[in-house]
Motif scaffolding. Structure first.
Motif, PDB file in Angstrom:
ATOM      1  N   ARG A 198      39.674  59.777  26.756  1.00  0.00           N
ATOM      2  CA  ARG A 198      39.635  58.574  25.922  1.00  0.00           C
ATOM      3  C   ARG A 198      39.196  57.380  26.758  1.00  0.00           C
ATOM      4  N   GLN A 199      37.964  56.967  26.528  1.00  0.00           N
ATOM      5  CA  GLN A 199      37.353  55.889  27.301  1.00  0.00           C
ATOM      6  C   GLN A 199      38.180  54.603  27.257  1.00  0.00           C
ATOM      7  N   ALA A 200      38.650  54.224  26.076  1.00  0.00           N
ATOM      8  CA  ALA A 200      39.413  52.969  25.951  1.00  0.00           C
ATOM      9  C   ALA A 200      40.681  53.013  26.798  1.00  0.00           C
ATOM     10  N   LYS A 201      41.350  54.152  26.827  1.00  0.00           N
ATOM     11  CA  LYS A 201      42.581  54.276  27.619  1.00  0.00           C
ATOM     12  C   LYS A 201      42.263  54.261  29.113  1.00  0.00           C
ATOM     13  N   ILE A 202      41.149  54.835  29.493  1.00  0.00           N
ATOM     14  CA  ILE A 202      40.721  54.846  30.889  1.00  0.00           C
ATOM     15  C   ILE A 202      40.425  53.412  31.351  1.00  0.00           C
ATOM     16  N   VAL A 203      39.638  52.693  30.574  1.00  0.00           N
ATOM     17  CA  VAL A 203      39.271  51.319  30.929  1.00  0.00           C
ATOM     18  C   VAL A 203      40.508  50.431  30.971  1.00  0.00           C
ATOM     19  N   ASP A 204      41.403  50.582  30.000  1.00  0.00           N
ATOM     20  CA  ASP A 204      42.622  49.777  29.969  1.00  0.00           C
ATOM     21  C   ASP A 204      43.495  50.065  31.193  1.00  0.00           C
ATOM     22  N   GLY A 205      43.632  51.333  31.551  1.00  0.00           N
ATOM     23  CA  GLY A 205      44.429  51.702  32.717  1.00  0.00           C
ATOM     24  C   GLY A 205      43.846  51.141  34.004  1.00  0.00           C
ATOM     25  N   LEU A 206      42.533  51.230  34.150  1.00  0.00           N
ATOM     26  CA  LEU A 206      41.878  50.690  35.345  1.00  0.00           C
ATOM     27  C   LEU A 206      42.033  49.177  35.420  1.00  0.00           C
ATOM     28  N   ALA A 207      41.799  48.493  34.300  1.00  0.00           N
ATOM     29  CA  ALA A 207      41.931  47.034  34.272  1.00  0.00           C
ATOM     30  C   ALA A 207      43.363  46.612  34.597  1.00  0.00           C
ATOM     31  N   SER A 208      44.333  47.325  34.047  1.00  0.00           N
ATOM     32  CA  SER A 208      45.733  46.998  34.312  1.00  0.00           C
ATOM     33  C   SER A 208      46.072  47.178  35.785  1.00  0.00           C
ATOM     34  N   LEU A 209      45.543  48.225  36.406  1.00  0.00           N
ATOM     35  CA  LEU A 209      45.779  48.443  37.835  1.00  0.00           C
ATOM     36  C   LEU A 209      45.169  47.328  38.686  1.00  0.00           C
ATOM     37  N   ILE A 210      44.008  46.875  38.303  1.00  0.00           N
ATOM     38  CA  ILE A 210      43.365  45.794  39.052  1.00  0.00           C
ATOM     39  C   ILE A 210      44.184  44.512  38.936  1.00  0.00           C
ATOM     40  N   VAL A 211      44.602  44.174  37.713  1.00  0.00           N
ATOM     41  CA  VAL A 211      45.418  42.972  37.509  1.00  0.00           C
ATOM     42  C   VAL A 211      46.715  43.071  38.311  1.00  0.00           C
ATOM     43  N   SER A 212      47.389  44.201  38.214  1.00  0.00           N
ATOM     44  CA  SER A 212      48.653  44.371  38.943  1.00  0.00           C
ATOM     45  C   SER A 212      48.451  44.308  40.447  1.00  0.00           C
ATOM     46  N   SER A 213      47.314  44.803  40.928  1.00  0.00           N
ATOM     47  CA  SER A 213      47.021  44.731  42.366  1.00  0.00           C
ATOM     48  C   SER A 213      46.915  43.283  42.825  1.00  0.00           C
ATOM     49  N   TYR A 214      46.227  42.468  42.041  1.00  0.00           N
ATOM     50  CA  TYR A 214      46.121  41.047  42.382  1.00  0.00           C
ATOM     51  C   TYR A 214      47.485  40.372  42.353  1.00  0.00           C
ATOM     52  N   LEU A 215      48.283  40.678  41.331  1.00  0.00           N
ATOM     53  CA  LEU A 215      49.603  40.054  41.211  1.00  0.00           C
ATOM     54  C   LEU A 215      50.529  40.490  42.336  1.00  0.00           C
ATOM     55  N   LEU A 216      50.490  41.768  42.689  1.00  0.00           N
ATOM     56  CA  LEU A 216      51.312  42.251  43.791  1.00  0.00           C
ATOM     57  C   LEU A 216      50.871  41.599  45.103  1.00  0.00           C
ATOM     58  N   ALA A 217      49.570  41.500  45.297  1.00  0.00           N
ATOM     59  CA  ALA A 217      49.060  40.840  46.512  1.00  0.00           C
ATOM     60  C   ALA A 217      49.600  39.415  46.596  1.00  0.00           C
ATOM     61  N   ARG A 218      49.546  38.704  45.488  1.00  0.00           N
ATOM     62  CA  ARG A 218      50.033  37.317  45.486  1.00  0.00           C
ATOM     63  C   ARG A 218      51.520  37.250  45.825  1.00  0.00           C
ATOM     64  N   ARG A 219      52.303  38.143  45.250  1.00  0.00           N
ATOM     65  CA  ARG A 219      53.747  38.170  45.527  1.00  0.00           C
ATOM     66  C   ARG A 219      54.020  38.500  46.987  1.00  0.00           C
ATOM     67  N   MET A 220      53.087  39.208  47.627  1.00  0.00           N
ATOM     68  CA  MET A 220      53.257  39.588  49.031  1.00  0.00           C
ATOM     69  C   MET A 220      52.652  38.545  49.973  1.00  0.00           C
ATOM     70  N   GLY A 221      52.170  37.440  49.417  1.00  0.00           N
ATOM     71  CA  GLY A 221      51.630  36.365  50.231  1.00  0.00           C
ATOM     72  C   GLY A 221      50.153  36.479  50.544  1.00  0.00           C
ATOM     73  N   VAL A 222      49.457  37.357  49.837  1.00  0.00           N
ATOM     74  CA  VAL A 222      48.022  37.532  50.032  1.00  0.00           C
ATOM     75  C   VAL A 222      47.310  36.812  48.891  1.00  0.00           C
ATOM     76  N   GLY A 223      46.455  35.865  49.228  1.00  0.00           N
ATOM     77  CA  GLY A 223      45.729  35.117  48.209  1.00  0.00           C
ATOM     78  C   GLY A 223      44.637  35.953  47.559  1.00  0.00           C
ATOM     79  N   TYR A 224      44.254  35.534  46.354  1.00  0.00           N
ATOM     80  CA  TYR A 224      43.201  36.252  45.626  1.00  0.00           C
ATOM     81  C   TYR A 224      41.907  36.294  46.423  1.00  0.00           C
ATOM     82  N   ARG A 225      41.530  35.173  47.013  1.00  0.00           N
ATOM     83  CA  ARG A 225      40.289  35.116  47.793  1.00  0.00           C
ATOM     84  C   ARG A 225      40.363  36.055  48.992  1.00  0.00           C
ATOM     85  N   GLU A 226      41.510  36.077  49.670  1.00  0.00           N
ATOM     86  CA  GLU A 226      41.668  36.975  50.819  1.00  0.00           C
ATOM     87  C   GLU A 226      41.523  38.430  50.394  1.00  0.00           C
TER      88      GLU A 226
END
Length: 102
Positions: free
Chosen positions: A38-66
């Protein structure tokens, strides 16, 4: 009795653990989408992982640009090391151009 600083540390730790759990759920969603084809579920899962990666990085003190700069550096390293996805498909160069164009 705990002071405000201890409560803040505990809250930050709890948020980090929550984000890690979210990433596991998102990975499971991605795998289900792959299994079901299911393409829609694949794209949604990938997008969610990317967003969560950025948010986790920020919580760990890593800026988005870094994080962005580190991703670009990793792409360059993989290209230099003749990664198979680059050799076979040019995926790393394609992603690098996409990220540079933002």
């Amino acid at each position: 009795m705990t002071n405000g600083k201890e409560m803040d540390v505990a809250r930050k730790a709890k948020i980090i653990e929550w984000l890690k759990t979210e990433m596991l759920e998102e990975m499971a969603q991605l795998f289900r989408g792959l299994w079901e084809g299911r393409q829609a579920k694949i794209v949604d899962g990938l997008a969610s992982l990317i967003v969560s990666s950025y948010l986790l990085a920020r919580r760990m003190g890593v800026g988005y640009r870094e994080l962005d700069e580190t991703v670009l550096e990793k792409l360059k390293t993989h290209k230099r090391d003749n990664h198979q996805l680059e050799e076979w498909y040019g995926d790393l160069s394609s992603l690098e151009r996409h990220l540079d164009g933002r």
